[in-house]
Scaffold this motif. Structure first.
Motif, PDB file in Angstrom:
ATOM      1  N   ILE A 102       0.830  -1.210   0.000  1.00 25.60           N
ATOM      2  CA  ILE A 102       0.000   0.000   0.000  1.00 25.60           C
ATOM      3  C   ILE A 102       0.862   1.258   0.000  1.00 25.60           C
ATOM      4  CG2 ILE A 102      -1.679   1.318   1.339  1.00 25.60           C
ATOM      5  CD1 ILE A 102      -2.819  -1.369   2.303  1.00 25.60           C
ATOM      6  N   ALA A 103       1.875   1.282   0.876  1.00 27.95           N
ATOM      7  CA  ALA A 103       2.732   2.470   0.962  1.00 27.95           C
ATOM      8  C   ALA A 103       3.502   2.689  -0.337  1.00 27.95           C
ATOM      9  CB  ALA A 103       3.701   2.324   2.133  1.00 27.95           C
ATOM     10  N   GLY A 104       3.981   1.592  -0.947  1.00 32.85           N
ATOM     11  CA  GLY A 104       4.756   1.734  -2.168  1.00 32.85           C
ATOM     12  C   GLY A 104       3.929   2.151  -3.366  1.00 32.85           C
ATOM     13  N   LEU A 105       2.755   1.548  -3.513  1.00 36.20           N
ATOM     14  CA  LEU A 105       1.923   1.875  -4.667  1.00 36.20           C
ATOM     15  C   LEU A 105       1.366   3.296  -4.600  1.00 36.20           C
ATOM     16  CD1 LEU A 105      -0.036  -1.479  -5.159  1.00 36.20           C
ATOM     17  CD2 LEU A 105       1.924  -0.627  -6.454  1.00 36.20           C
ATOM     18  N   LEU A 108      13.215  12.171  -8.545  1.00 36.01           N
ATOM     19  CA  LEU A 108      12.653  11.124  -9.402  1.00 36.01           C
ATOM     20  C   LEU A 108      13.181   9.752  -9.023  1.00 36.01           C
ATOM     21  CD1 LEU A 108      10.881  10.405 -11.782  1.00 36.01           C
ATOM     22  CD2 LEU A 108      12.843  10.808 -13.304  1.00 36.01           C
ATOM     23  N   ALA A 109      14.477   9.669  -8.737  1.00 35.07           N
ATOM     24  CA  ALA A 109      15.059   8.390  -8.329  1.00 35.07           C
ATOM     25  C   ALA A 109      14.466   7.923  -7.006  1.00 35.07           C
ATOM     26  CB  ALA A 109      16.578   8.524  -8.217  1.00 35.07           C
ATOM     27  N   PHE A 110      14.287   8.861  -6.081  1.00 32.99           N
ATOM     28  CA  PHE A 110      13.738   8.517  -4.761  1.00 32.99           C
ATOM     29  C   PHE A 110      12.319   7.992  -4.881  1.00 32.99           C
ATOM     30  CE2 PHE A 110      11.426   9.870  -0.903  1.00 32.99           C
ATOM     31  CZ  PHE A 110      12.134   9.157   0.047  1.00 32.99           C
ATOM     32  N   VAL A 111      11.478   8.710  -5.617  1.00 38.98           N
ATOM     33  CA  VAL A 111      10.084   8.293  -5.772  1.00 38.98           C
ATOM     34  C   VAL A 111       9.994   7.015  -6.590  1.00 38.98           C
ATOM     35  CG1 VAL A 111       7.840   8.937  -6.733  1.00 38.98           C
ATOM     36  CG2 VAL A 111       9.219  10.645  -5.526  1.00 38.98           C
ATOM     37  N   ILE A 149       2.118   9.657  -4.754  1.00 36.33           N
ATOM     38  CA  ILE A 149       1.221  10.719  -4.297  1.00 36.33           C
ATOM     39  C   ILE A 149       1.903  11.613  -3.275  1.00 36.33           C
ATOM     40  CG2 ILE A 149      -0.967  11.196  -3.135  1.00 36.33           C
ATOM     41  CD1 ILE A 149      -2.012   8.543  -4.218  1.00 36.33           C
ATOM     42  N   TYR A 150       2.654  11.005  -2.352  1.00 37.28           N
ATOM     43  CA  TYR A 150       3.252  11.789  -1.266  1.00 37.28           C
ATOM     44  C   TYR A 150       4.777  11.739  -1.257  1.00 37.28           C
ATOM     45  CZ  TYR A 150       3.675   7.166   0.902  1.00 37.28           C
ATOM     46  OH  TYR A 150       3.976   5.857   1.147  1.00 37.28           O
TER      47      TYR A 150
END
Length: 215
Positions: A131-134, A164-167, A138-139
């Motif tokens: 859930i957190a990854g998908l 971008l790499a982090f997200v 958004i955040y």
């Protein structure tokens, strides 16, 4: 797809909701057996042990009721000995201990607790990771701009330190959690159910279980 969702829902419910029952079973067995053995010399502990066995039987029935949905087949409730006609009060009180299955019910309360805990933790972690990854796109951009984050795992692994790499990295991790969610939760449920099936059920000469029997 509907069958897959039903399978995941059943296994998740079994592992997560089974933990409170396992905690109760473990607590009852440890407390009851400790108190019973500690005062067994004065014969006060014997009724305590019998009462503990009776509570362990009832808690084991909750597990038996949940097993058919996880195993996709019916399970049977082992036979518990009945009190002989004309038995005295002491024999009636001690009857819950006269069945071999009663001792397996007690043992299951101890053996199954760490397994139930591990199954619940694995299930919760995989659901949280998916859930957190998908939802990270958004955040995640907000988190990436926090100075303390400093690029996170992508930067440590040499994959880049940009937003971008982090997200992207954390979203990919969430995708991996989501792709493995069904088999991982299924495996956790089956390990827990296999232990319960081996210790709490007997086949085929058993009574089918459809609901707990408060004995």
């Amino acid at each position: 797809m509907r069958t897959l969702r039903r399978r995941l829902a059943t296994d998740t419910r079994y592992t997560l909701l089974g933990l409170p029952t396992a905690v109760a079973h473990f607590t009852v067995v440890v407390a009851g057996v400790s108190a019973g053995l500690g005062s067994a010399v004065a014969f006060v502990g014997l009724p305590i042990l019998a009462g503990t066995a009776l509570m362990a039987r009832n808690l084991a029935d909750f597990e038996r009721v949940a097993l058919p949905d996880v195993l996709d087949r019916p399970v049977g409730r082992p036979h518990y000995g009945t009190t002989p006609a004309g038995a005295g009060w002491f024999r009636r009180v001690m009857n819950p201990l006269t069945s071999g299955q009663a001792w397996l019910d007690l043992l299951h309360g101890i053996v199954a607790f760490p397994i139930a805990l591990a199954a619940a933790v694995v299930t919760a972690v995989w659901w949280a990771g998916a859930i957190a990854g998908l939802t990270f796109p958004i955040y995640g951009w907000v988190l990436a701009r926090i100075p303390e984050v400093d690029g996170g795992w992508p930067a440590l692994l040499g994959l880049g330190d940009g937003d971008l790499a982090f997200v992207g990295f954390n979203t990919l991790v969430g995708v991996l959690f989501a792709l493995t969610l069904v088999p991982v939760v299924r495996g956790a449920a089956l390990i827990k159910a296999s232990v319960a099936q081996a210790m709490l059920t007997r086949a085929p000469a058993c009574t089918p279980v459809s609901e707990p029997r408060w004995a």
